[in-house]
Design a protein around this motif. Sequence first.
Motif, short mmCIF file in Angstrom:
data_model
loop_
_atom_site.label_atom_id
_atom_site.label_comp_id
_atom_site.label_asym_id
_atom_site.label_seq_id
_atom_site.Cartn_x
_atom_site.Cartn_y
_atom_site.Cartn_z
N SER A 5 0.68 -1.32 -0.28
CA SER A 5 0.10 -0.17 -0.11
C SER A 5 0.88 1.22 0.02
CB SER A 5 -1.07 0.09 1.09
OG SER A 5 -1.89 0.96 1.34
N ASN A 24 -8.68 5.20 -4.00
CA ASN A 24 -7.91 4.07 -3.73
C ASN A 24 -7.62 3.21 -4.84
OD1 ASN A 24 -7.21 4.98 -1.17
ND2 ASN A 24 -9.11 3.63 -0.28
N TYR A 26 -6.38 0.12 -7.20
CA TYR A 26 -5.64 -1.29 -6.69
C TYR A 26 -5.23 -1.71 -8.28
CZ TYR A 26 -7.91 -0.94 -2.30
OH TYR A 26 -8.39 -0.53 -1.07
N SER A 78 -10.45 1.37 -8.97
CA SER A 78 -10.34 2.50 -8.03
C SER A 78 -11.93 2.52 -7.15
CB SER A 78 -10.47 3.56 -8.95
OG SER A 78 -9.08 3.71 -9.53
N THR A 178 -6.91 -9.73 -5.64
CA THR A 178 -6.69 -8.11 -6.14
C THR A 178 -6.54 -7.20 -4.70
OG1 THR A 178 -7.90 -8.13 -7.77
CG2 THR A 178 -7.70 -6.23 -7.33
N PHE A 179 -7.38 -7.49 -3.88
CA PHE A 179 -7.45 -6.68 -2.59
C PHE A 179 -6.78 -7.02 -1.18
CE2 PHE A 179 -11.15 -5.45 -5.24
CZ PHE A 179 -10.82 -4.13 -5.32
N MET A 184 -0.72 -7.55 -3.81
CA MET A 184 -1.40 -6.42 -3.92
C MET A 184 -0.71 -5.23 -4.34
SD MET A 184 -3.97 -4.53 -1.28
CE MET A 184 -2.42 -3.80 -0.31
N ARG A 185 -1.19 -4.28 -5.07
CA ARG A 185 -0.82 -3.31 -5.40
C ARG A 185 -1.64 -2.22 -5.42
NH1 ARG A 185 4.36 -4.76 -8.41
NH2 ARG A 185 4.20 -6.59 -8.69
N LYS A 186 -1.48 -1.16 -4.26
CA LYS A 186 -2.37 -0.08 -4.18
C LYS A 186 -1.92 1.09 -3.86
CE LYS A 186 -5.59 1.53 -0.13
NZ LYS A 186 -5.95 1.37 1.16
#
Length: 193
Positions: A5, A24, A26, A78, A178-179, A184-186
């Motif tokens: 994050s 936010n 993702y 998003s 995804t989350f 995860m890439r946020k």
Amino acid sequence: LPRGSNTLRLQSLRLNDDNTQIENFYQVGPETHEIISLSAILCKFLDGKSSEFLRTKNQLGYCVSFNFTNVQNIIGISLIVVSQEKKHKFFDVYLKMDEFISKIAVEALDNMKEEELENVKKAIIKDLMAPDLTLACEIARNYDEISKLSYDFIKKQKIAELTNDLTKKKLLEFYHQTFYHENMRKLSVQIIG
């Protein structure tokens, strides 16, 4: 985006504007027909749920959206909330957004009935199979395929077929990957009013 994050926080340049926007984002990954289909189903189903929880129930913002983007063949999802800093501090809104992702959305997906999933899939397929409204739209869609060197001129039909076959189990796996997954890439972009 790097794993984990990440946050970019900026003070608004408009001194008399107390609007705050939090997005936010993702990053899902490189475009595939399956990822487009899963992202579309997820966003179509959760867009109303996010607005109901963040806007209607908690009255945190006047604009809430849950959607996916495709930029340079990279798919992202998003969650965006626009609110007023004087009414709700951005951190309170940010925490509620995280609550939606970690609790409310998961519950909604777990409790989704097969009929609801079928209705969402039908709506997406209908949108995909709608004819181009103008010749300019058709040209732009086909030129996009040429410029990306993918030459997939029947992509919408392929995605529609794939969408029809997707299951709730696959959707839940996609959501968790995804989350929550370790990959995860946020990126949270916060413009503070």
